[in-house]
Design a protein around this motif. Structure first.
Motif, PDB file in Angstrom:
ATOM      1  N   PHE A 126      44.704 -19.889  -6.042  1.00 35.61           N
ATOM      2  CA  PHE A 126      44.290 -21.281  -6.080  1.00 35.61           C
ATOM      3  C   PHE A 126      44.418 -21.878  -7.481  1.00 35.61           C
ATOM      4  CE2 PHE A 126      41.174 -20.840  -2.248  1.00 35.61           C
ATOM      5  CZ  PHE A 126      42.241 -20.499  -1.443  1.00 35.61           C
ATOM      6  N   HIS A 135      44.544 -26.911  -3.120  1.00 32.50           N
ATOM      7  CA  HIS A 135      45.036 -25.534  -3.202  1.00 32.50           C
ATOM      8  C   HIS A 135      45.454 -25.109  -1.796  1.00 32.50           C
ATOM      9  CE1 HIS A 135      41.131 -24.406  -1.539  1.00 32.50           C
ATOM     10  NE2 HIS A 135      40.535 -25.023  -2.546  1.00 32.50           N
ATOM     11  N   SER A 166      42.688 -25.883   0.784  1.00 34.87           N
ATOM     12  CA  SER A 166      41.817 -27.008   0.467  1.00 34.87           C
ATOM     13  C   SER A 166      41.634 -27.923   1.679  1.00 34.87           C
ATOM     14  CB  SER A 166      42.366 -27.809  -0.716  1.00 34.87           C
ATOM     15  OG  SER A 166      43.667 -28.274  -0.450  1.00 34.87           O
TER      16      SER A 166
END
Length: 515
Positions: A83, A507, A510
């Motif tokens: 991430f 990310h 997300s």
């Protein structure tokens, strides 16, 4: 206190802080910052920005947005996926210098900066005021990600989750015009920013903005004495440890032992259970890496503590032919947290490569699943440095809070945590495949993932696993976000659309706003 006085005080504090630090590839510090917890992923941004205050964070975000650079934040870098270290990341905002823990008399709550480690938070709160937050047992994990993902730990059965004590959160956000600002969102019903607070009670980090500070205060706490505003931990813990050698555990014994552990959790994890203060983990290491080990504890001064631990250990051994090695001791609270904890890890400690997975259980794994676990944990064609399936006690006060009250899903009684670590990059494919196949086979009847049903409630976002979004490993029709957030995901999407409409913060897993 008058507002001008507060401004003068804030300005004085800022003058005492170091200037922000920018580290580029030609800086001797760059390579050290590129590596965090998981050495599988190495960040290569244009630069790192080390911030010491919320104002410095806001300035760093503003500069990156103005330059059109992709920016991500990390508190202490313990994410299991890329991430932060994704190849397209151009700016890494490192919050590790922001690690202060204290009491804010103006808000009447404890303030914890995002870069503070769990270990520091526990020590500072206890040393200063004799209180604690129910948080995890990995001492090096940063508060920024830990709390926002739901934050659980050994005291959660008695005290709930970290987010159940979250009074407010400070976040640097970017609006639809690219304007950067710092927002404080609280749980107060009349707070116009309350939805942003709610999103940080289990919605995970890296979704809505950059978390800079949390304020912690238990719901319903009153008065001005800080010692009465968060839970007080027990003075000492009565600890039991047991281990079973794989040489002594046939498949039937393993299935019975793990089944006994899970059955006990199912019977004793209601919020009003008399044994809700008894916490335990059963860590099943691969045969090449170790044994099957138990850690359990309850408050030393709890009624009949020793006898209740006897009964728990007896329940685990029922029908298991293999006899464990058992030890017991009592330790003061803070010493016990250090003794039972996972120590700090990071680039200065160990060059670790890892992969993790999770599944939350609302009922025991079936005997067939436990037999599958035995097969993978005793495979002769695999050897691991640290490869395990761990069952972790949960439930209790966690489930006294309705699911919709926070962003984290509720209802689980036990957590299952899969982890493999190694050091040699040449082993990446072999190690990752072992844990992927293990997890897939454990959930074979539901497409290789823990689809919410009568046994599982999904997975835990702080044990991020991109495989849940990969059709090769998730062949169910349930999307990854339903596994992590359940029915709370649509509301998280609304918060995303409102507070990060440009999707600056994103990310691989997300929250995605609806088109």
């Amino acid at each position: 206190m008058r507002s001008d006085s507060r401004d003068e005080k804030a300005a004085s504090i800022l003058r005492a802080l170091p200037d922000p630090v920018t580290v580029r590839p030609d800086d001797i510090r760059y390579e050290n910052l590129c590596r965090a917890y998981n050495y599988r992923f190495v960040a290569r941004p244009d630069y790192f920005q080390l911030a010491h205050s919320p104002q410095q964070v806001e300035s760093a975000v503003r500069a990156a947005v103005a330059a059109g650079k992709r920016i991500v934040a990390r508190s202490r870098g313990h994410c299991g996926e890329d991430f932060v270290a994704s190849p397209d990341v151009e700016v890494v905002l490192d919050l590790s210098p922001m690690s202060r823990v204290g009491f804010d008399p103006e808000r009447g709550a404890f303030v914890v900066e995002a870069g503070a480690s769990v270990g520091r938070m526990v020590r500072e709160l206890f040393h200063g005021w004799g209180v604690t937050v129910p948080c995890g047992f990995c001492m090096g994990v940063g508060a920024g990600g830990h709390i926002s993902g739901g934050g659980y730990g050994p005291m959660s059965r008695r005290m709930g989750l970290s987010v159940d004590h979250l009074d407010a959160v400070e976040v640097v956000v970017v609006d639809g015009n690219g304007t950067v600002s710092t927002v404080v969102a609280s749980r107060a019903e009349n707070d116009p920013n309350r939805d942003l607070w709610w999103a940080h009670t289990g919605g995970g980090g890296g979704n809505f903005g950059v978390i800079t500070r949390y304020w912690m205060r238990s719901p319903g706490a009153s008065g001005t004495d800080p010692a009465g505003l968060l839970p007080r931990p027990p003075g000492a813990l009565h600890i039991a440890e047991a281990s079973w050698s794989w040489e002594d555990l046939a498949e039937a014994d393993f299935v019975r032992l793990t089944g006994n552990f899970l059955d006990w959790q199912a019977r004793n994890s209601a919020p009003d259970s008399p044994d809700v203060d008894l916490y335990a983990t059963l860590n099943c290491l691969h045969r090449s890496a170790g044994n099957v080990g138990l850690q359990a504890h309850l408050p030393e001064d709890a009624p009949h503590a020793s006898a209740r631990m006897d009964a728990f250990l007896h329940a685990l051994r029922s029908g298991v032919r293999a006899a464990p090695a058992v030890s017991r001791q009592s330790l003061p609270w803070l010493a016990a947290t250090q003794y039972l904890a996972v120590p700090d890890t990071g680039p200065s400690a160990i060059a670790l490569r890892c992969k993790v997975k999770s599944a939350d259980l609302c009922a025991p794994h079936t005997p067939e699943q436990l037999a599958t676990a035995h097969r993978h944990l005793t495979r002769d064609d695999y050897r691991g440095g640290y490869a395990s399936l761990e069952y972790i006690a949960y439930g209790g006060e966690v489930n006294a809070v309705p699911t919709g009250a926070t962003a984290v899903a509720r209802g689980a009684l036990t957590k299952s945590f899969y982890m493999v670590t190694w050091k040699d990059p040449a082993d990446d494919e072999r190690q990752v495949r072992w844990i992927r196949e293990f997890y897939r086979d454990m959930h074979a009847s539901t497409g290789g993932v823990p689809v919410p049903n009568d046994v599982t409630t999904g997975a835990y976002i702080n044990y991020a696993d991109v495989d849940l979004a990969d059709p090769e490993w998730n062949s169910s029709e349930v999307p990854w976000h339903a596994l992590y957030y359940g029915a709370n995901y649509p509301k998280l999407q609304e918060v995303k659309a409102k507070w990060d409409p440009l999707n600056v913060f994103h990310h691989a897993l997300s929250v995605v706003a609806e088109p």
